[in-house]
Motif scaffolding. Structure first.
Motif, PDB file in Angstrom:
ATOM      1  N   SER B 331       1.018  -1.355  -0.062  1.00 24.54           N
ATOM      2  CA  SER B 331      -0.073  -0.075   0.000  1.00 24.54           C
ATOM      3  C   SER B 331       0.700   1.333   0.018  1.00 24.54           C
ATOM      4  N   GLN B 332       2.261   1.055   0.476  1.00 28.41           N
ATOM      5  CA  GLN B 332       2.923   2.324   0.275  1.00 28.41           C
ATOM      6  C   GLN B 332       3.111   2.381  -0.971  1.00 28.41           C
ATOM      7  N   ALA B 333       3.469   1.656  -1.934  1.00 31.87           N
ATOM      8  CA  ALA B 333       3.686   1.782  -3.098  1.00 31.87           C
ATOM      9  C   ALA B 333       2.534   2.399  -3.811  1.00 31.87           C
ATOM     10  N   SER B 334       1.358   1.661  -3.734  1.00 35.21           N
ATOM     11  CA  SER B 334       0.111   1.933  -4.372  1.00 35.21           C
ATOM     12  C   SER B 334      -0.324   3.342  -4.272  1.00 35.21           C
ATOM     13  N   VAL B 335      -0.565   3.778  -2.814  1.00 39.37           N
ATOM     14  CA  VAL B 335      -0.925   4.968  -2.430  1.00 39.37           C
ATOM     15  C   VAL B 335      -0.076   5.971  -3.224  1.00 39.37           C
ATOM     16  N   SER B 336       1.468   5.925  -3.042  1.00 44.66           N
ATOM     17  CA  SER B 336       2.202   6.845  -3.687  1.00 44.66           C
ATOM     18  C   SER B 336       1.697   7.025  -5.216  1.00 44.66           C
TER      19      SER B 336
END
Lengths: 450, 450
Positions: B331-336
């Motif tokens: 989710s760190q990657a997707s939200v960025s």
């Protein structure tokens, strides 16, 4: 959209074919913002050449809108006259932004070429803390005196408007620069020209202090539909204004910051795409480590019930579903509350009302999910009614706990001065995981007597 | 903030003591937005009484800023004259907002009392689809003709400014209402009064179409620092303008919508605090159900390896940590990426560059986490090196897969026309859970030969 967007390939082709007159026309016709974007896409060695082709009256505007990387390249390449011109033409707040982002050697070059007045103003503005109203304001506002007539005011506006960032709201100050009132250009248009400013001005002024948080200032501008807001010092002397275009940027930055924190990323004001991989790593790894360590408590709970699990391995199969559902139910609640807090729709005094509502919602959601799952367990998984009962009771209780924790923690975090956005999905999930497993194993050991 | 915020208890006390003159002064001094907020907090039966004490010139402004609930109460209670006045004084876009939100019987009462011209305009504006530029625009802009001089323009502004929502950017139209150019009041102040508008106007206009998405229009206003944007129909005829205060509201609504979708909630434009519990339930349960069903696949994977787990129950203890870390990393990657897409910083063509960067970041994060965990497993948990190796290799691979999936899915979702915000934490977590368990058990069965 109607306007002509300028195309980088067309520009490079014209440059290649040395069609400079045509290229100049193209650059002149285009919107300065689009030209600034274009200059970010051309090869570095062509940058100065293209910049020199820009229409003189637009060059500073375009420069102000460029990315810091290209600004730095240009300043290093500028001759003395070019650097003087661009600093003189830029609005003070843009010049301050520039100075803040450049390395020391470039800053020196800028300040050496700024005229003494501008240099002094830049240095003044640099003193305000990051994220304060003072750090985003501009000093180029239109000031009037209360004993002027509208005709006097118009004359003054005519004479000085060129160097002001906004002239549509004028600020009335006394000889000590104390803010006395505001008057809009529109109101001045609607009254006889001999009307005194003091009879026209609004004295119930919405203002902010130089040290106020820029986020609060931007929110107030949005709330009161202002296109500029006056910024005063501790003695209520007018020192600058914040304009709505900067307020929108602040709002977007704060939204990005909230969203990043909700996803357990240390916020940054640099766009993702221009952040290097090592910097991205540094923004993410502390949270992953912290959350991983927290998750080991969940593991410890499982270890405690290891022997029970050895006898009922089937119970393990439902752990992911229980954990995920708990996490999702909790983050639905926490994110709703975080957003409400950030939009000033929710206050601490609402906490009991919110908890009551979330428990009701949780009972409904939990019952629906438990029912659906019970049916599935009996029909598809063909487990015993006792196992199904354990799983589904846990599910219901987990959803209730998740929503209760999810809605409470952000409000409590804000109350004690933390950013509520931290209390989003990742933290809630970690906490809810542990609680739901304890419920699961407690229920299992009682009902299945293990 | 400097202005006097009006206090509901003070108002109610003055009302109780029948100090009406004092109360009138208080209401007159306060900011209309604050008065509107106050009227939302007083008992319903006092609402009309207080409304009637408002200064005439502010009443419509205050009415426009009130919540729909209080607006409805007032309209039902208004006499004919009051309803006529408020509709006549409100800006058209506010009147349209009002009509859109009221029940049919109240709408009838409003339209019956509007003058024919206003009624026609309201009906026209109601035809635009929700979330279109047409639905948020106002028709009260300042139009000029190209053959006017600046003096003519000033005269026209003076005569008509009162009923215009914005006069600082004027729109130059031809006899067929086609948009020819824009000219700012500031520019008019800076030139001789006999200058022709056609010599002064900017012809490279940034405009939007009535059917354009309001979000795109708001983003363009932010990008080009506009305080108003002209809205044209299919034949390029000017039909209205969108003002920056409405654009800010659109930006905030779209941000809320993105955040809600990222937390697996069906977006709504109603504030959390005024949404009933059953409505909140309906916005959340479909996603919880869907995600619960998806999570059962993860359960199925565990079931397949049930016998192996029976022999190595210790493996179960690390499932929560692996699942949570995978979910967080993803989710760190997707939200960025979702935020970058929403701010137009990321485009489809960047996909390979982003995937490359995320894999690098994932290898660094994964290695750091694996190392930390390996140490912890050997020293604190005292497991065998083989078990530690299985857990930590899974951890590293899970982080890589999570970040790869997390950064790719939002871009692909946007490419095929879905809202990328759906591809946030909950969905990524569900997918990554399944993949990480498969990796875990595959590694375990090979290394431990089970």
């Amino acid at each position: 959209m109607d306007e002509k967007i300028i195309d980088v390939e067309e520009v490079m082709a014209l440059l290649e074919e040395r069609k400079f007159a045509e290229l100049r026309d193209l650059l002149k016709e285009a919107n300065p913002i689009d030209v600034a974007q274009l200059l970010g896409e051309v090869p570095e060695e062509k940058l100065l050449l293209l910049y020199r082709m820009l229409p003189k009256e637009d060059a500073a505007d375009i420069f102000a809108e460029m990315e810091h990387e290209e600004q730095e390249t240009l300043i290093r390449a500028f001759n003395d006259r070019e650097i003087q011109e661009v600093i003189a033409e830029m609005y003070i707040d843009d010049a301050v932004d520039l100075v803040e982002e450049m390395p020391a050697i470039v800053v020196n070059k800028i300040l050496r070429h700024a005229d003494p007045e501008t240099r002094k103003e830049i240095n003044e503005l640099l003193k305000y803390p990051e994220d304060s109203a003072g750090s985003v304001m501009t000093t180029e506002y239109m000031s009037l005196k209360s004993d002027m007539t509208v005709a006097d005011a118009f004359e003054r506006i005519r004479r000085t408007a060129d160097e002001k960032e906004d002239i549509y709201t004028c600020y009335v100050i006394d000889p000590f620069r104390k803010l006395q009132g505001t008057v809009s250009l529109k109101e001045m248009f609607l009254v006889p020209k001999d009307t005194l400013i003091e009879d026209l001005m609004e004295t119930n002024i919405i203002s902010a202090n130089t040290l106020d948080d820029q986020e609060q200032v931007a929110k107030d501008m949005a709330k009161y539909n202002l296109t500029t807001i006056p910024i005063v010092d501790q003695e209520n002397r007018l020192v600058g204004i914040v304009t709505v275009d900067d307020a929108i940027d602040v709002i977007q930055e704060e939204n990005t910051e909230d969203i990043e924190m909700m996803a357990a990323i240390t916020p940054t004001d640099k766009p993702y795409i221009s952040t290097g991989f090592f910097e991205t790593y540094k923004k993410r790894i502390p949270w992953l480590l912290l959350l991983m360590i927290s998750a080991t408590f969940t593991g410890a709970i499982i270890t405690r019930y290891e022997s029970a699990l050895g006898r009922y391995v089937i119970l393990t199969a439902y752990i992911p579903m229980l954990m995920d559902t708990g996490g999702n139910a909790g983050s639905q609640a926490s994110v709703s509350i975080i957003r409400g807090l950030s939009l000033d729709e929710i206050e601490f005094k609402d906490i009991f009302r919110i908890q009551g509502k979330e428990i009701l919602v949780a009972l409904l959601c939990g019952a629906t999910l438990a029912l659906a799952n019970f049916t599935k367990l009996l029909i598809f998984d063909k487990v015993s009614v006792v196992i199904a009962a354990v799983v589904c009771s846990t599910l219901l209780l987990t959803v209730v706990v998740a929503k209760f924790v999810g809605c409470s923690l952000p409000i409590l975090a804000k109350r004690v001065g933390f950013d509520p956005a931290v209390m989003a999905s990742p933290f809630i999930t970690t906490i809810v995981d542990a609680i739901s497993l304890i419920i699961y194993f407690q229920l299992a050991s009682h009902i299945l007597s293990i």
